[in-house]
Design a protein around this motif. Structure first.
Motif, short mmCIF file in Angstrom:
data_model
loop_
_atom_site.label_atom_id
_atom_site.label_comp_id
_atom_site.label_asym_id
_atom_site.label_seq_id
_atom_site.Cartn_x
_atom_site.Cartn_y
_atom_site.Cartn_z
N GLU A 33 0.78 -1.10 -0.05
CA GLU A 33 0.07 0.10 0.08
C GLU A 33 0.72 1.12 0.10
N LEU A 34 0.97 2.01 -0.99
CA LEU A 34 1.47 3.11 -1.22
C LEU A 34 1.03 4.43 -0.73
N GLU A 35 1.39 5.34 -0.08
CA GLU A 35 0.61 6.64 0.19
C GLU A 35 1.49 7.61 -0.18
N HIS A 36 1.05 8.63 -0.31
CA HIS A 36 2.00 10.01 -0.76
C HIS A 36 1.35 11.33 -0.11
N TYR A 37 2.13 12.27 0.11
CA TYR A 37 1.55 13.69 0.50
C TYR A 37 1.11 14.45 -0.79
N PRO A 38 -0.11 14.48 -1.28
CA PRO A 38 -0.24 15.15 -2.49
C PRO A 38 0.26 16.44 -2.54
#
Length: 167
Positions: free
Chosen positions: A55-60
């Motif tokens: 699961e990859l998350e990022h800071y938009p």
């Protein structure tokens, strides 16, 4: 883009997969000044059969800004003629693509170095986080940064500091 025009990196953060061949064509179509194209595709591993997905998350907004900063550093330092960096987010299963970096230059070493610098900084400086999900249904911890990634990035910092291009 005509020779001599300022180069800006092509940066995208997206959920959907990408086509590396199509992205390469976009960078080279109609260009006769390019002598080298180096591409890197990072794939999701199954970690010896225990991983179901990442699961990859990022800071938009911040992720794209940092990727642009990194890409611009590579373009300036290695006189790249083009650069594309695409990073996916969301659920990614083993065998699926995660990241694409393509660097074009007049000569091969600049293209290799540019792509390498971008990947080393993406691994350590861009705000992305990975969480492992096991085949046994467990959700693991968020993946910690590796010392080897910091060492690779630090090597580039010393290269950049001697070039007049700042990290």
């Amino acid at each position: 883009m005509a020779a001599g025009e300022p180069i800006s990196p092509v940066i995208r953060v997206q959920r959907e997969d990408f086509d590396s061949a199509a992205e390469s064509r976009k960078l080279t179509q109609g260009r006769h000044d390019i002598g080298a194209l180096v591409s890197f595709v990072g794939l999701c591993r199954d970690e010896a059969g225990i991983l179901q997905a990442l699961e990859l998350e990022h800071y938009p907004g911040m992720a794209e800004a940092e990727m642009t900063r990194i890409g611009t550093l590579a373009i300036e330092r290695f006189s790249l003629l083009g650069l594309t960096a695409i990073h996916r987010h969301g659920r990614i299963e083993p065998g699926e693509q995660i990241v694409l970096v393509i660097a074009t230059a007049t000569h091969r070493q600049a293209a290799f170095d540019g792509a390498n610098l971008v990947m080393d900084f993406l691994k350590t400086s861009a705000p992305f986080w990975k969480k492992e999900h096991g085949k046994d249904g467990t959700a693991g911890d968020w993946v910690a940064a590796k010392d080897a990634d910091d060492t690779a990035r630090d090597r580039w910092i010393s290269v950049l500091s001697g070039s007049g291009v700042t990290e």
